[in-house]
Design an enzyme around this catalytic site. Structure first.
Site, PDB file in Angstrom:
ATOM      1  N   HIS A  30      -3.121 -45.256 -22.677  1.00 11.82           N
ATOM      2  CA  HIS A  30      -4.000 -45.452 -23.393  1.00 11.82           C
ATOM      3  C   HIS A  30      -5.952 -44.868 -22.835  1.00 11.82           C
ATOM      4  O   HIS A  30      -6.084 -46.481 -23.090  1.00 11.82           O
ATOM      5  CB  HIS A  30      -3.886 -45.036 -25.388  1.00 11.82           C
ATOM      6  CG  HIS A  30      -4.731 -43.481 -26.430  1.00 11.82           C
ATOM      7  ND1 HIS A  30      -4.837 -42.830 -25.796  1.00 11.82           N
ATOM      8  CD2 HIS A  30      -5.480 -44.263 -27.362  1.00 11.82           C
ATOM      9  CE1 HIS A  30      -5.588 -42.260 -26.457  1.00 11.82           C
ATOM     10  NE2 HIS A  30      -5.424 -43.071 -27.261  1.00 11.82           N
ATOM     11  N   HIS A  42     -12.332 -42.188 -28.954  1.00 12.15           N
ATOM     12  CA  HIS A  42     -11.256 -41.932 -27.828  1.00 12.15           C
ATOM     13  C   HIS A  42     -10.281 -40.739 -28.583  1.00 12.15           C
ATOM     14  O   HIS A  42     -11.085 -40.187 -29.624  1.00 12.15           O
ATOM     15  CB  HIS A  42     -10.120 -42.598 -27.936  1.00 12.15           C
ATOM     16  CG  HIS A  42      -9.224 -42.851 -29.096  1.00 12.15           C
ATOM     17  ND1 HIS A  42      -7.852 -43.421 -29.878  1.00 12.15           N
ATOM     18  CD2 HIS A  42      -9.458 -43.837 -30.544  1.00 12.15           C
ATOM     19  CE1 HIS A  42      -7.592 -43.598 -30.980  1.00 12.15           C
ATOM     20  NE2 HIS A  42      -9.282 -43.778 -31.552  1.00 12.15           N
ATOM     21  N   CYS A 153      -6.957 -38.066 -22.784  1.00  9.39           N
ATOM     22  CA  CYS A 153      -7.265 -39.495 -23.029  1.00  9.39           C
ATOM     23  C   CYS A 153      -8.245 -39.924 -21.768  1.00  9.39           C
ATOM     24  O   CYS A 153      -9.287 -40.829 -22.347  1.00  9.39           O
ATOM     25  CB  CYS A 153      -6.485 -40.202 -23.644  1.00  9.39           C
ATOM     26  SG  CYS A 153      -5.501 -41.308 -23.133  1.00  9.39           S
TER      27      CYS A 153
END
Length: 251
Positions: A30, A42, A153
Protein backbone atom coordinates in the site's frame (compact mmCIF):
# COMPACT_ATOMS: atom_id res chain seq x y z
CA UNK A 1 18.67 2.67 -0.01
CA UNK A 2 19.97 -0.47 -1.64
CA UNK A 3 19.04 -3.25 -4.02
CA UNK A 4 17.93 -5.58 -1.23
CA UNK A 5 15.67 -3.29 0.80
CA UNK A 6 14.02 0.15 0.70
CA UNK A 7 13.24 0.10 4.40
CA UNK A 8 13.54 3.47 6.13
CA UNK A 9 13.30 4.78 9.68
CA UNK A 10 10.59 7.29 10.58
CA UNK A 11 13.16 9.88 11.63
CA UNK A 12 14.61 9.83 8.11
CA UNK A 13 11.33 10.70 6.38
CA UNK A 14 10.89 14.05 4.65
CA UNK A 15 7.62 15.70 3.55
CA UNK A 16 6.91 14.70 -0.04
CA UNK A 17 8.41 11.20 0.26
CA UNK A 18 6.55 8.36 -1.46
CA UNK A 19 6.23 5.63 1.16
CA UNK A 20 4.74 2.15 1.17
CA UNK A 21 4.17 -0.86 3.39
CA UNK A 22 3.80 -4.51 2.39
CA UNK A 23 0.52 -6.28 3.09
CA UNK A 24 -0.71 -9.90 3.03
CA UNK A 25 2.63 -11.70 3.36
CA UNK A 26 4.41 -9.36 0.92
CA UNK A 27 1.94 -10.07 -1.88
CA UNK A 28 0.99 -6.44 -2.32
CA UNK A 29 2.03 -3.03 -0.97
CA UNK A 30 0.00 0.00 0.00
CA UNK A 31 1.41 3.38 -1.09
CA UNK A 32 1.03 6.98 0.00
CA UNK A 33 2.71 10.37 0.30
CA UNK A 34 4.26 11.46 3.59
CA UNK A 35 3.19 15.05 4.35
CA UNK A 36 4.95 15.61 7.66
CA UNK A 37 3.85 15.50 11.31
CA UNK A 38 3.70 11.67 11.10
CA UNK A 39 0.83 11.87 8.57
CA UNK A 40 0.35 10.20 5.16
CA UNK A 41 -2.10 11.04 2.36
CA UNK A 42 -3.10 7.90 0.46
CA UNK A 43 -5.75 6.52 -1.91
CA UNK A 44 -7.93 3.76 -0.48
CA UNK A 45 -10.91 1.53 -0.93
CA UNK A 46 -13.25 0.69 1.91
CA UNK A 47 -12.18 -2.32 3.98
CA UNK A 48 -12.77 -5.57 2.08
CA UNK A 49 -13.12 -3.75 -1.27
CA UNK A 50 -9.59 -2.55 -1.74
CA UNK A 51 -8.72 -4.12 -5.04
CA UNK A 52 -11.87 -3.23 -6.92
CA UNK A 53 -11.77 -6.10 -9.42
CA UNK A 54 -15.02 -7.81 -8.46
CA UNK A 55 -13.09 -11.09 -8.20
CA UNK A 56 -11.51 -13.25 -5.49
CA UNK A 57 -8.61 -10.78 -5.44
CA UNK A 58 -10.78 -8.41 -3.45
CA UNK A 59 -10.69 -10.88 -0.57
CA UNK A 60 -7.12 -12.06 -1.12
CA UNK A 61 -5.32 -8.72 -1.22
CA UNK A 62 -6.91 -6.60 1.50
CA UNK A 63 -4.26 -3.96 1.32
CA UNK A 64 -5.49 -0.47 0.52
CA UNK A 65 -7.07 0.80 3.69
CA UNK A 66 -6.11 0.88 7.34
CA UNK A 67 -6.80 -2.41 9.07
CA UNK A 68 -9.60 -2.25 11.65
CA UNK A 69 -8.25 -2.30 15.19
CA UNK A 70 -9.76 -3.05 18.56
CA UNK A 71 -9.38 0.59 19.58
CA UNK A 72 -10.04 3.72 17.56
CA UNK A 73 -6.94 5.76 16.72
CA UNK A 74 -6.79 8.95 18.78
CA UNK A 75 -5.51 10.95 15.79
CA UNK A 76 -7.45 9.41 12.91
CA UNK A 77 -10.65 8.12 14.49
CA UNK A 78 -12.31 5.12 12.83
CA UNK A 79 -11.15 5.00 9.20
CA UNK A 80 -12.10 1.39 8.51
CA UNK A 81 -15.04 2.36 6.29
CA UNK A 82 -13.45 5.34 4.53
CA UNK A 83 -12.50 5.27 0.87
CA UNK A 84 -10.95 7.65 -1.64
CA UNK A 85 -8.08 9.97 -0.79
CA UNK A 86 -7.63 10.19 2.99
CA UNK A 87 -5.05 11.34 5.51
CA UNK A 88 -3.90 8.90 8.20
CA UNK A 89 -1.20 8.81 10.84
CA UNK A 90 1.80 6.62 10.08
CA UNK A 91 0.62 3.91 12.46
CA UNK A 92 -2.76 3.58 10.74
CA UNK A 93 -1.16 3.73 7.28
CA UNK A 94 1.36 1.00 8.14
CA UNK A 95 -1.30 -1.20 9.76
CA UNK A 96 1.39 -3.09 11.65
CA UNK A 97 3.79 -3.35 8.71
CA UNK A 98 7.24 -1.90 8.16
CA UNK A 99 7.97 1.43 6.49
CA UNK A 100 9.63 1.63 3.06
CA UNK A 101 10.47 4.48 0.70
CA UNK A 102 9.84 4.39 -3.05
CA UNK A 103 12.89 5.54 -5.06
CA UNK A 104 12.85 7.85 -8.09
CA UNK A 105 15.24 8.51 -10.97
CA UNK A 106 17.12 5.24 -10.50
CA UNK A 107 19.45 4.00 -13.22
CA UNK A 108 18.26 1.32 -15.69
CA UNK A 109 20.73 -1.16 -14.16
CA UNK A 110 19.45 -0.50 -10.63
CA UNK A 111 15.84 -0.76 -11.83
CA UNK A 112 16.45 -4.18 -13.37
CA UNK A 113 18.34 -5.32 -10.26
CA UNK A 114 15.30 -4.45 -8.12
CA UNK A 115 13.38 -7.41 -9.47
CA UNK A 116 10.34 -6.74 -7.27
CA UNK A 117 8.10 -4.12 -8.86
CA UNK A 118 6.48 -1.26 -6.99
CA UNK A 119 9.69 -0.17 -5.24
CA UNK A 120 11.35 2.29 -7.65
CA UNK A 121 11.07 4.02 -11.02
CA UNK A 122 13.37 5.59 -13.57
CA UNK A 123 11.12 8.66 -13.64
CA UNK A 124 12.30 11.78 -11.84
CA UNK A 125 10.36 13.25 -8.93
CA UNK A 126 9.21 16.85 -8.92
CA UNK A 127 10.24 19.13 -6.02
CA UNK A 128 8.63 18.37 -2.63
CA UNK A 129 6.49 21.51 -2.72
CA UNK A 130 4.86 20.32 -5.96
CA UNK A 131 4.36 16.83 -4.54
CA UNK A 132 2.68 18.15 -1.39
CA UNK A 133 0.51 20.55 -3.40
CA UNK A 134 -0.84 17.68 -5.51
CA UNK A 135 -1.42 15.39 -2.55
CA UNK A 136 -3.22 18.04 -0.49
CA UNK A 137 -5.31 19.18 -3.46
CA UNK A 138 -6.44 15.61 -4.17
CA UNK A 139 -7.22 15.09 -0.49
CA UNK A 140 -10.01 17.62 -1.01
CA UNK A 141 -11.10 16.67 -4.52
CA UNK A 142 -10.47 12.92 -4.80
CA UNK A 143 -8.63 10.91 -7.45
CA UNK A 144 -11.45 9.31 -9.41
CA UNK A 145 -12.64 5.73 -9.02
CA UNK A 146 -10.26 3.21 -7.48
CA UNK A 147 -9.25 0.45 -9.89
CA UNK A 148 -6.50 -2.12 -9.31
CA UNK A 149 -5.32 -2.09 -12.92
CA UNK A 150 -5.82 1.57 -13.88
CA UNK A 151 -5.95 3.80 -10.83
CA UNK A 152 -4.63 2.38 -7.57
CA UNK A 153 -2.73 3.63 -4.51
CA UNK A 154 0.66 3.40 -6.23
CA UNK A 155 -0.69 5.27 -9.26
CA UNK A 156 -1.88 8.00 -6.89
CA UNK A 157 1.51 8.35 -5.19
CA UNK A 158 3.37 8.34 -8.52
CA UNK A 159 1.05 11.05 -9.84
CA UNK A 160 1.71 13.19 -6.76
CA UNK A 161 5.46 12.77 -7.29
CA UNK A 162 5.58 13.24 -11.07
CA UNK A 163 2.27 14.63 -12.35
CA UNK A 164 2.08 11.76 -14.87
CA UNK A 165 -1.14 10.05 -15.95
CA UNK A 166 -1.59 7.33 -18.56
CA UNK A 167 -2.81 8.51 -21.95
CA UNK A 168 -4.06 5.25 -23.47
CA UNK A 169 -7.20 3.49 -22.21
CA UNK A 170 -6.12 -0.08 -22.96
CA UNK A 171 -2.94 -0.28 -20.89
CA UNK A 172 -2.36 -0.65 -17.15
CA UNK A 173 -1.65 2.39 -15.00
CA UNK A 174 1.73 3.53 -13.71
CA UNK A 175 1.83 0.93 -10.93
CA UNK A 176 5.15 -0.94 -10.87
CA UNK A 177 3.77 -3.86 -8.89
CA UNK A 178 1.01 -4.39 -11.48
CA UNK A 179 3.60 -4.16 -14.25
CA UNK A 180 5.56 -6.92 -12.50
CA UNK A 181 2.50 -9.15 -12.26
CA UNK A 182 1.71 -8.54 -15.93
CA UNK A 183 5.31 -9.25 -16.97
CA UNK A 184 5.41 -12.45 -14.91
CA UNK A 185 2.10 -13.66 -16.33
CA UNK A 186 3.22 -12.93 -19.89
CA UNK A 187 6.46 -14.83 -19.31
CA UNK A 188 4.75 -17.89 -17.83
CA UNK A 189 2.14 -18.05 -20.57
CA UNK A 190 4.54 -17.39 -23.42
CA UNK A 191 4.51 -20.71 -25.31
CA UNK A 192 7.37 -19.77 -27.70
CA UNK A 193 9.78 -20.00 -24.74
CA UNK A 194 9.94 -23.76 -24.93
CA UNK A 195 11.15 -23.57 -28.55
CA UNK A 196 13.98 -21.12 -27.83
CA UNK A 197 16.02 -23.31 -25.49
CA UNK A 198 16.23 -26.96 -24.56
CA UNK A 199 18.00 -26.68 -21.18
CA UNK A 200 16.41 -25.87 -17.83
CA UNK A 201 19.04 -23.22 -17.07
CA UNK A 202 18.53 -21.63 -20.49
CA UNK A 203 14.80 -21.49 -19.91
CA UNK A 204 15.30 -19.79 -16.54
CA UNK A 205 17.66 -17.20 -18.04
CA UNK A 206 15.33 -16.53 -20.96
CA UNK A 207 12.29 -16.22 -18.72
CA UNK A 208 14.18 -13.86 -16.41
CA UNK A 209 15.17 -11.71 -19.37
CA UNK A 210 11.62 -11.51 -20.66
CA UNK A 211 10.37 -10.59 -17.18
CA UNK A 212 12.95 -7.81 -16.88
CA UNK A 213 12.15 -6.42 -20.32
CA UNK A 214 8.42 -6.48 -19.52
CA UNK A 215 8.99 -4.48 -16.33
CA UNK A 216 11.38 -2.06 -18.02
CA UNK A 217 9.12 -1.05 -20.90
CA UNK A 218 6.15 -0.59 -18.54
CA UNK A 219 7.98 1.81 -16.22
CA UNK A 220 6.56 5.33 -16.12
CA UNK A 221 10.06 6.71 -16.66
CA UNK A 222 10.39 5.31 -20.20
CA UNK A 223 6.89 4.54 -21.52
CA UNK A 224 5.44 6.89 -24.12
CA UNK A 225 1.76 6.79 -23.16
CA UNK A 226 1.99 9.10 -20.16
CA UNK A 227 1.31 12.82 -20.03
CA UNK A 228 1.87 15.48 -17.40
CA UNK A 229 -1.37 16.91 -16.01
CA UNK A 230 -1.67 19.88 -13.64
CA UNK A 231 -3.48 18.94 -10.44
CA UNK A 232 -5.78 21.92 -10.95
CA UNK A 233 -7.19 20.15 -13.98
CA UNK A 234 -7.90 17.01 -11.98
CA UNK A 235 -9.61 19.05 -9.29
CA UNK A 236 -12.06 20.42 -11.87
CA UNK A 237 -12.84 16.90 -13.09
CA UNK A 238 -14.23 15.57 -9.82
CA UNK A 239 -17.00 13.12 -10.58
CA UNK A 240 -15.30 11.69 -13.67
CA UNK A 241 -14.89 7.92 -13.58
CA UNK A 242 -11.14 8.27 -13.82
CA UNK A 243 -8.71 11.19 -14.22
CA UNK A 244 -8.46 12.54 -17.77
CA UNK A 245 -5.28 13.11 -19.75
CA UNK A 246 -3.93 16.26 -21.37
CA UNK A 247 -1.50 17.36 -24.02
CA UNK A 248 2.04 17.54 -22.57
CA UNK A 249 3.88 14.29 -23.22
CA UNK A 250 6.49 12.63 -21.06
CA UNK A 251 9.71 13.52 -22.64
Amino acid sequence: MGVLSNRIQRDDLKPGDHVYSWRTAYLYAHHGVYVGDDMVIHFTRAAGQEIGTGTFLDNLLLSSSPSPTATTCERCGDQSKLQGVIKSCLDCFLAGGNLYIFEYEVSPAFFIAKARGGTCTMAASDPPDDVLHRAKSLLNSGFGMYNLFKNNCEDFAIYCKTGFLVETTYSVGRSGQLASITAAASTVMSSPLRFLTTSASGLVILAGGMYSVGRFVADVGVRRDVVKIPVERLVTEVGAEEPQIGEERNG
